[in-house]
Design a protein around this motif. Structure first.
Motif, PDB file in Angstrom:
ATOM      1  N   ASP A 286       0.824  -1.208   0.000  1.00 21.30           N
ATOM      2  CA  ASP A 286       0.000   0.000   0.000  1.00 21.30           C
ATOM      3  C   ASP A 286       0.856   1.255   0.000  1.00 21.30           C
ATOM      4  O   ASP A 286       0.540   2.242  -0.676  1.00 21.30           O
ATOM      5  CB  ASP A 286      -0.923  -0.012   1.222  1.00 21.30           C
ATOM      6  N   ARG A 290       0.851   4.167  -2.976  1.00 19.15           N
ATOM      7  CA  ARG A 290       0.616   5.604  -2.773  1.00 19.15           C
ATOM      8  C   ARG A 290       1.720   6.435  -3.400  1.00 19.15           C
ATOM      9  O   ARG A 290       1.470   7.530  -3.906  1.00 19.15           O
ATOM     10  CB  ARG A 290       0.523   5.903  -1.274  1.00 19.15           C
ATOM     11  N   GLU A 291       2.950   5.910  -3.356  1.00 18.59           N
ATOM     12  CA  GLU A 291       4.044   6.643  -3.978  1.00 18.59           C
ATOM     13  C   GLU A 291       3.931   6.650  -5.493  1.00 18.59           C
ATOM     14  O   GLU A 291       4.303   7.632  -6.152  1.00 18.59           O
ATOM     15  CB  GLU A 291       5.378   6.021  -3.556  1.00 18.59           C
ATOM     16  N   PRO A 294      -1.168   8.605  -5.998  1.00 18.41           N
ATOM     17  CA  PRO A 294      -1.958   8.868  -4.794  1.00 18.41           C
ATOM     18  C   PRO A 294      -3.410   8.446  -4.993  1.00 18.41           C
ATOM     19  O   PRO A 294      -4.001   8.636  -6.044  1.00 18.41           O
ATOM     20  CB  PRO A 294      -1.831  10.378  -4.604  1.00 18.41           C
ATOM     21  N   ALA A 297      -4.385   3.249  -3.212  1.00 14.87           N
ATOM     22  CA  ALA A 297      -4.526   2.297  -2.121  1.00 14.87           C
ATOM     23  C   ALA A 297      -5.961   2.160  -1.666  1.00 14.87           C
ATOM     24  O   ALA A 297      -6.374   1.120  -1.177  1.00 14.87           O
ATOM     25  CB  ALA A 297      -3.650   2.723  -0.945  1.00 14.87           C
TER      26      ALA A 297
END
Length: 332
Positions: A286, A290-291, A294, A297
Motif C-alpha cells: 500500500d 501511494r508513492e 496517490p 490504495a
C-alpha cells in the motif's frame, strides 16, 4: 687405549655411546612418523584389517600434509567416529546399500551418472533462471547457496572425514563404472596426479545433498500446487540416496549438508523479508502504491498491484476522467 699392530688406536674406531643413543632415537622417531598410528596405539601395518572395518577416517595430521594412500589404508578413529554414532542410532546402512549397488552393473552406472552430472548441471541452471526470471527470489537464493558452500569449507578444513569408498569394505562404484562414462577412474586420477590437488577427505558435510536441498527449496517457491511442492523434494531425496549408494558419503554427511543449507535459507529469508507476514507485505504494498499514484490504495489491493505492475513496466496509467477524483468509481 689398545694399540693395533699397525700402530693405530682402537679408540678412533669405537663410536661414542652418546652418539649411538641419539642415532637410535632419531631412527625410532623417523619410523614412528612414517607409519600412522590409530587410536589404540597399534601400527597400521599390524592392524590394517581391524582399522579398515572401523569407523570413518578422520586424519590426525596437519592439513598441509594429508596423505594420499590407496583405498583401504586410511587410519580411522574407532571411538567417537561417524560410523559409531550411526550404529548407535541404527542408521548404518551404507555398507548394505553399497554392496547391493556394486552387484548390479546397470544400477551402478545409473547412480554414477546421477552423481557425476546432476550436481553440476541442475544447480547452476536454476541459479541462472532465477537471475533472469525471478530477481526477487534470486537474492535470498544466492545468499543461501554461497553462504552454505562457504561454511562447508570450514567443515572440510577442521573436520576432515574420509568417505566410505576409501575404506576396505566399500566399493567405489563411480570409479568402477568409469568405463561407461566420461569421468576417470581412481587409478587414472592417481596416475595423472589429480589426487594431489583435490581433498580426498571432504565428506562432512555433503554439499551434493546440500545443493540438491537448495534446488528443492527454490522449486517449492516457484510451483503453486501442493502436490508439486511435495514432488520437487524428490530431487533432494534421490541425490541423498545416490551419494550413499555410491559410497561417497555417510548418512550423517547428508544430514549435515541438508541442515547447513536449510539454516542458510532461513537466515537469507529473514534478511530479504522472504518470511515476512502477509499483513506486513500488504502494508508495504500500500505504501508503494501511494508513492506511484496517490489514492490508489483506497481502491483495494488488486488496483494497487495493477498500478505497480504498470509502473514497473514503464507504462503510465491513463488519467482519471474530468470531474472524477482518483481512486473513485463514477456514480450512476
Amino acid at each position: 687405549m689398545v694399540a693395533r699392530p699397525g700402530g693405530a688406536s682402537v679408540a678412533a674406531a669405537v663410536p661414542d655411546h652418546g652418539q649411538c643413543r641419539e642415532g637410535a632415537r632419531w631412527r625410532a622417531r623417523r619410523r614412528s612418523r612414517s607409519r600412522p598410528v590409530n587410536q589404540d596405539g597399534a601400527r597400521a601395518g599390524r592392524s590394517s584389517a581391524r582399522s579398515s572395518s572401523s569407523s570413518v577416517s578422520t586424519w590426525p595430521t596437519p592439513r598441509h600434509d594429508w596423505p594420499r594412500a590407496a583405498p583401504g589404508t586410511w587410519p580411522s578413529r574407532t571411538r567417537g567416529g561417524i560410523l559409531d554414532v550411526e550404529r548407535w542410532l541404527h542408521i548404518d546402512i551404507e555398507h548394505a546399500l553399497n554392496t547391493f549397488t556394486s552387484q548390479h552393473t546397470w544400477f551402478e552406472v545409473a547412480t554414477s551418472y546421477w552423481y557425476q552430472s546432476m550436481h553440476y548441471l541442475v544447480t547452476p541452471t536454476v541459479l541462472v533462471v532465477l537471475f533472469f526470471r525471478r530477481p526477487l527470489l534470486y537474492r535470498p537464493a544466492r545468499t543461501a547457496l554461497l553462504g552454505a558452500t562457504f561454511l562447508a569449507l570450514f567443515g572440510y578444513f577442521f573436520f576432515p572425514t574420509a568417505p566410505p569408498r576409501l575404506l576396505g569394505q566399500y566399493v567405489d562404484t563411480v570409479s568402477e563404472s568409469s568405463v561407461y562414462g566420461w569421468w576417470p577412474s581412481a587409478a587414472e586420477q592417481a596416475a595423472s596426479g589429480a589426487n594431489s590437488v583435490t581433498n580426498q577427505v571432504a565428506a562432512m558435510p555433503s554439499m551434493h545433498v546440500g545443493w540438491a536441498v537448495w534446488v528443492s527449496v527454490v522449486l517449492a517457491f516457484l510451483v503453486r500446487r501442493t502436490w508439486a511442492k511435495i514432488a520437487v523434494w524428490g530431487y533432494a531425496a534421490t541425490t541423498t540416496v545416490v551419494v550413499v549408494l555410491t559410497g561417497n558419503h555417510w548418512v550423517l554427511d547428508a544430514v549435515a549438508g541438508a541442515a547447513l543449507v536449510l539454516g542458510c535459507w532461513w537466515f537469507a529469508g529473514h534478511r530479504y523479508g522472504l518470511w515476512a507476514p502477509r499483513a506486513q507485505v500488504q502494508a508495504e504494498l500500500d505504501v508503494l502504491a501511494r508513492e506511484v499514484r496517490p489514492g490508489v490504495a483506497a481502491s483495494g489491493p488488486a488496483a494497487a498491484a495493477d498500478e505497480l505492475a504498470l509502473a514497473s513496466a514503464g507504462e503510465v496509467p491513463p488519467p482519471a476522467p474530468p470531474g472524477e477524483p482518483d481512486g473513485e468509481t463514477p456514480r450512476a
